[in-house]
Design an enzyme around this catalytic site. Sequence first.
Site, PDB file in Angstrom:
ATOM      1  N   SER A   1       0.825  -1.204   0.000  1.00 27.83           N
ATOM      2  CA  SER A   1       0.000   0.000   0.000  1.00 27.83           C
ATOM      3  C   SER A   1       0.857   1.250   0.000  1.00 27.83           C
ATOM      4  O   SER A   1       0.369   2.335  -0.329  1.00 27.83           O
ATOM      5  CB  SER A   1      -0.874   0.029   1.253  1.00 27.83           C
ATOM      6  OG  SER A   1      -1.668  -1.128   1.330  1.00 27.83           O
TER       7      SER A   1
ATOM      8  N   HIS B   1      -1.502  -2.722  -6.951  1.00 30.18           N
ATOM      9  CA  HIS B   1      -2.178  -2.500  -5.668  1.00 30.18           C
ATOM     10  C   HIS B   1      -3.687  -2.689  -5.820  1.00 30.18           C
ATOM     11  O   HIS B   1      -4.363  -1.887  -6.455  1.00 30.18           O
ATOM     12  CB  HIS B   1      -1.846  -1.076  -5.178  1.00 30.18           C
ATOM     13  CG  HIS B   1      -2.387  -0.774  -3.830  1.00 30.18           C
ATOM     14  ND1 HIS B   1      -3.009   0.408  -3.515  1.00 30.18           N
ATOM     15  CD2 HIS B   1      -2.427  -1.520  -2.694  1.00 30.18           C
ATOM     16  CE1 HIS B   1      -3.383   0.374  -2.253  1.00 30.18           C
ATOM     17  NE2 HIS B   1      -3.047  -0.775  -1.744  1.00 30.18           N
TER      18      HIS B   1
ATOM     19  N   GLU C   1      -4.173  -0.059  -8.731  1.00 26.22           N
ATOM     20  CA  GLU C   1      -3.168   0.981  -9.019  1.00 26.22           C
ATOM     21  C   GLU C   1      -1.914   0.278  -9.553  1.00 26.22           C
ATOM     22  O   GLU C   1      -1.394  -0.632  -8.897  1.00 26.22           O
ATOM     23  CB  GLU C   1      -2.812   1.754  -7.747  1.00 26.22           C
ATOM     24  CG  GLU C   1      -3.924   2.669  -7.266  1.00 26.22           C
ATOM     25  CD  GLU C   1      -3.558   3.407  -5.974  1.00 26.22           C
ATOM     26  OE1 GLU C   1      -3.864   4.601  -5.879  1.00 26.22           O
ATOM     27  OE2 GLU C   1      -2.981   2.781  -5.054  1.00 26.22           O
TER      28      GLU C   1
ATOM     29  N   ASN D   1      -4.122   5.814  -1.123  1.00 28.25           N
ATOM     30  CA  ASN D   1      -3.778   5.888   0.300  1.00 28.25           C
ATOM     31  C   ASN D   1      -3.157   7.220   0.689  1.00 28.25           C
ATOM     32  O   ASN D   1      -3.286   7.637   1.845  1.00 28.25           O
ATOM     33  CB  ASN D   1      -2.874   4.719   0.696  1.00 28.25           C
ATOM     34  CG  ASN D   1      -3.694   3.465   0.917  1.00 28.25           C
ATOM     35  OD1 ASN D   1      -4.725   3.509   1.582  1.00 28.25           O
ATOM     36  ND2 ASN D   1      -3.272   2.367   0.326  1.00 28.25           N
TER      37      ASN D   1
END
Length: 299
Positions: A134, A155, A167, A206
Amino acid sequence: MTTQTDTTDAATAQTDIRRVGVVGGGLMGSGIAEVCAEAGCDVVVAETDEAAAQRALRRITRSLDRGVSRGKVSAGDAAAALGRVRVVAGLDALADRDLVVEAVVEDEQAKVDVFAALDRVVERSDAVLASNTSSIPIMKIAMATRRPEYVVGMHYFNPVPVLKLVELVPSLLTGGETVRRAQSFAETALHKQVIHCRDRAGFVVNALLVPYLLSAVRMLESGYATAEDIDTGMVQGCAHPMGPLRLTDLIGLDTTKAIAESLYAEFKEPLYAPPPLLSRMVDAGLLGKKSGRGFYAYA
Ligand SMILES: NC(=O)c1ccc[n+]([C@@H]2O[C@H](COP(=O)([O-])OP(=O)(O)OC[C@H]3O[C@@H](n4cnc5c(N)ncnc54)[C@H](O)[C@@H]3O)[C@@H](O)[C@H]2O)c1
């Protein structure tokens, strides 16, 4: 920089990825294994030991059963998908994989160790080695191998069978062909929506989400409002599907803290620093839904 034409080409290209390995069969790895198996891939999930491997298999089985009871997948297709999944202890069974997705704990050294081992074990020299990290820079993980051009961030989002986003994060040394193959697999086999991001801690989602979650923890910690009222505020006031504290419980407090630490290490901005309440709850083993208690209690 990816152009619209690149994206379209990738979406229509045939994927060469059939044999998938997943390292770590926890919350995320079990979901990644499930969607790959549903897409018809042969999947090996590598865990630390036999007991953890069996837990991973139970997670995948439960999730497929849920899909059947919700009418998302037929019982026959779920059984066929499960038949394509093998769980093992250790990494040796990953030797013949076309793609390996690492989904072990959010800890740089743990990931470096896994990638150094994958470099020794995976035989196909152009196999794609992906990390579901992450927040840990892909470059740091890629340099544990002698083939950084084949290492990429891939991701996924939790729960993987439900959320469409992936991602894709190349490091400075990732080859364009590696990105194209990873994108093609995500789009054509898994029917995911891909966005691209530079190799910066937290990527797009994130880097935006985690400061918001940490703010909610600080708000609770300072007595500003109750957990229920903070969550209700964002659900009813902003139409979020769940509030920030319940979402932190779902992600895992340990994972949230680890992501915050990576973001803080990268940018040195106070808004990324894990609040003391989050740290104490992790110390106490109150990790959220997966441990049965976090900001809320789970049966
Ligand atoms: N939890 C989320 O919402 C979420 C979302 C997106 C990405 N991620 C990322 O996915 C990764 C995994 O997170 P998670 O929530 O699934 O964690 P988790 O704690 O649920 O699972 C981690 C699993 O990895 C296994 N493991 C640890 N070391 C291993 C090794 N050397 N070899 C094989 N297996 C090993 C553990 O036994 C465990 O089952 C982390 O990098 C995290 O940041 C998490």
